[in-house]
Design an enzyme around this catalytic site. Structure first.
Site, PDB file in Angstrom:
ATOM      1  N   GLU B 191       0.819  -1.222   0.000  1.00 18.70           N
ATOM      2  CA  GLU B 191       0.000   0.000   0.000  1.00 18.70           C
ATOM      3  C   GLU B 191       0.843   1.257   0.000  1.00 18.70           C
ATOM      4  O   GLU B 191       2.020   1.233   0.300  1.00 18.70           O
ATOM      5  CB  GLU B 191      -0.936   0.022   1.202  1.00 18.70           C
ATOM      6  CG  GLU B 191      -0.297  -0.398   2.502  1.00 18.70           C
ATOM      7  CD  GLU B 191       0.988   0.264   2.855  1.00 18.70           C
ATOM      8  OE1 GLU B 191       0.994   1.530   2.886  1.00 18.70           O
ATOM      9  OE2 GLU B 191       1.996  -0.415   3.133  1.00 18.70           O
ATOM     10  N   GLU B 334       4.536  -0.363   0.774  1.00 22.10           N
ATOM     11  CA  GLU B 334       4.546  -0.502  -0.697  1.00 22.10           C
ATOM     12  C   GLU B 334       4.501  -1.960  -1.147  1.00 22.10           C
ATOM     13  O   GLU B 334       4.498  -2.233  -2.344  1.00 22.10           O
ATOM     14  CB  GLU B 334       5.802   0.126  -1.338  1.00 22.10           C
ATOM     15  CG  GLU B 334       6.019   1.583  -1.081  1.00 22.10           C
ATOM     16  CD  GLU B 334       7.266   2.119  -1.781  1.00 22.10           C
ATOM     17  OE1 GLU B 334       7.923   1.369  -2.522  1.00 22.10           O
ATOM     18  OE2 GLU B 334       7.574   3.310  -1.566  1.00 22.10           O
TER      19      GLU B 334
END
Lengths: 369, 369
Positions: B191, B334
């Site tokens: 994310e 991420e």
């Protein structure tokens, strides 16, 4: 004469390591500054970032490459195997060397995955190595350099003479120097030898001054009776040989192994040439313990590939102040954990070389409040 | 009408997960038996072996492949960012999405290394995503599916309506289903969203019933004053919204995030289709916490890629009974830790498929004493 030459080789290797001095602070600062400019919060890639900085410190180059990789596995037998200290018969050492050469062993698979060449040193396997055909394309290359057909039984006397220990170290030095001459950027080391956790436990008990119960585990899978035999054998070896912890070479000769001696040589040759070395588990760690005893400058230049499930490994890691990259309950040896860790080193270098900077990507930096 | 359809999609996805029943014991037994025939002591490859067994249990196939890999990253903004809970300004979310697309971010580099496709879902970024040109060949593919331009400030009311939370989950379900339809074998999730450790901490405090001090950390690098602001914001959000821990969807809407909701959808879609999912760190973990609350059958089908340096992650891992594969002090998000862990899953499968057996290699087995 040979013994003099071997002692000389070792003295030169130790001197080369000690001449390195501290890690290269300027290269480390440059690597850190570069990392802090990449599009991520400073330090947020944790150990990947510290690997980059460490590579700079070891090699003296903030842009050190790790493309040329080698795994070196030293193999030898142990006289103490006759005391029932392993779950496997001694002939497995030779059979597994054949398996390394044929490409069927775990290290064959993991070295190939890591993009590393695989070299096996027979520095003292007791039996004939079976013929091996590599149909997999993952087979290793054999260097035959037997000093003797396995060590003597350390429960009744020294495992090796001083000269044999020096000769086995010299074998490792030559193989390590050849790898350096080949331009290797990153080296992983491992071993094979039925009975060799017994030798590693004995070395660790003496050199880390730890109780033998604490540093002796089930190895390849001993039951309680087997573990009791192993502890008794180590106790007998320490009583009979009474090695002096201040003399690492004497400890190695008394209760070590030929493959452990060869790994000491490989470590010294690579470290002296500023090549980063990834240790495997407990047995490679015991070789590092001796190498650091001979040349303290080795310690900050080692990477610990993983934390072995063998209890003595934790003692070594603490002693050498190494934080392992992986902790996967591995207890195979062969260099398997070190080869797996090569991917993390490669990932660290990719991060360093391939990420955008805040400036190039147009990403805003931290806010001051 | 849309809300009804989204609720329906979620109900179907939850039902698909619950219909799976327990992991496939027969496939797991077959995988274990195969591993025990390979040339290594049983169990000596530790977590690599348990990965193989787990893949069999999840997929129902002892020979499950992991060649087709995908990383899915959900991105969105957080209204609570205005409370000074992050070290970075909100526009960084959009800028980093552009960086993902251009191939300059850590996840671009690590997904490419892992041989995985990279898909970015914009499920609620607040600002315009800057134009991005991929000159690296590592850029991701963007799916634009904004539910709203970032959540509302949860310190003064719910972050989302129930319908918005459902809609964001439905986005994730669709992206996950598309990955499944593409034949993905192994999925990693991550994310991006400035302020999203605040949402993850709030979710964890409620759903794991943990003190907020214990589950709130420095995120991308807050100082002490920033951490105090963050804790105060979470405290206010929990007081204002008083979410009921027994209702995971209500908790998500009150104090969660759009990207977290989308990841819940991705998890449910993949797990329901027997695709193994590797979680990244704290925020992906908070999505898993909600997903498991909705469908308890999710839990045994997740792999934890790594242990984040964020303190709340340990609470989630304990709650979900997950043991992370890596522990490298990463705190980037991420999907970086999940993508790194893909290599270990690949190594496990290589071991399973490429090693020789004792019989084929002519290696002796254990001795009976």
């Amino acid at each position: 004469m040979a013994a003099f030459a071997d002692a000389d080789s070792l003295a030169h290797a130790v001197a080369a390591v000690e001449a390195l001095g501290p890690l290269d602070a300027r290269a480390m600062t440059a690597a850190s500054a570069h990392l802090d400019g990449l599009t991520k919060p400073p330090g947020s890639l944790g150990r990947l970032e510290s690997i980059v900085v460490m590579l700079a410190g070891i090699t003296g180059r903030p842009d050190a490459t790790v493309g040329r990789r080698a795994v070196i596995v030293a193999a030898a037998d142990h006289g103490v195997a006759r005391r029932g200290v392993s779950a496997y018969p001694q002939e497995v050492t030779a059979q597994m060397v054949a398996n390394f050469l044929a490409g069927g062993a775990a290290i064959s698979v993991l070295a190939a995955r890591a993009g590393a060449t695989l070299t096996i040193i027979d520095v003292g396997v007791a039996s004939k190595i079976p013929a091996a055909a590599d149909t997999s394309g993952r087979g290793g290359r054999l260097i035959s350099a037997r000093i003797r057909a396995g060590t003597a039984d350390m429960t009744v006397g020294p495992a090796m003479t001083h000269g044999e220990a020096l000769a086995a170290i010299a074998v490792g030095l030559r193989v390590g120097e050849a790898a350096v001459a080949d331009g290797v950027d990153l080296l992983a080391i491992g071993e094979m030898g039925i009975g060799n956790t017994t030798a590693a436990s004995a070395l660790t008990a003496v050199l880390a001054e730890a109780p033998l119960e604490l540093v002796t585990g089930a190895g390849t899978g001993l039951d309680a009776a087997g573990l009791a035999r192993k502890r008794a054998a180590i106790g007998a070896a320490l009583a009979v040989n009474a090695p002096d912890p201040k003399d690492p070479l004497a400890v190695l000769a008394a209760v070590g192994g030929l493959e452990i001696a060869a790994l000491i040589g490989v470590i010294l040759a690579a470290v002296g040439a500023r090549v980063p070395v990834i240790l495997d588990g407990f047995i490679a760690g015991s070789a590092a313990l001796v190498a650091v005893g001979l040349a303290p400058g080795v310690a900050p230049r080692l990477l610990a590939g993983h934390r072995s499930a063998e209890p003595g490994h934790a003692v070594i890691l603490r002693r050498l102040e190494l934080e392992p990259l992986l902790d996967l309950d591995l207890r195979l040896g062969e260099g398997s954990g070190a080869a797996l860790a090569m991917d993390l080193v490669g990932a660290a270098v990719s991060i360093r070389d391939e990420m955008a900077t805040f400036a190039s990507a147009g990403v805003s930096g931290r806010e001051e409040r």
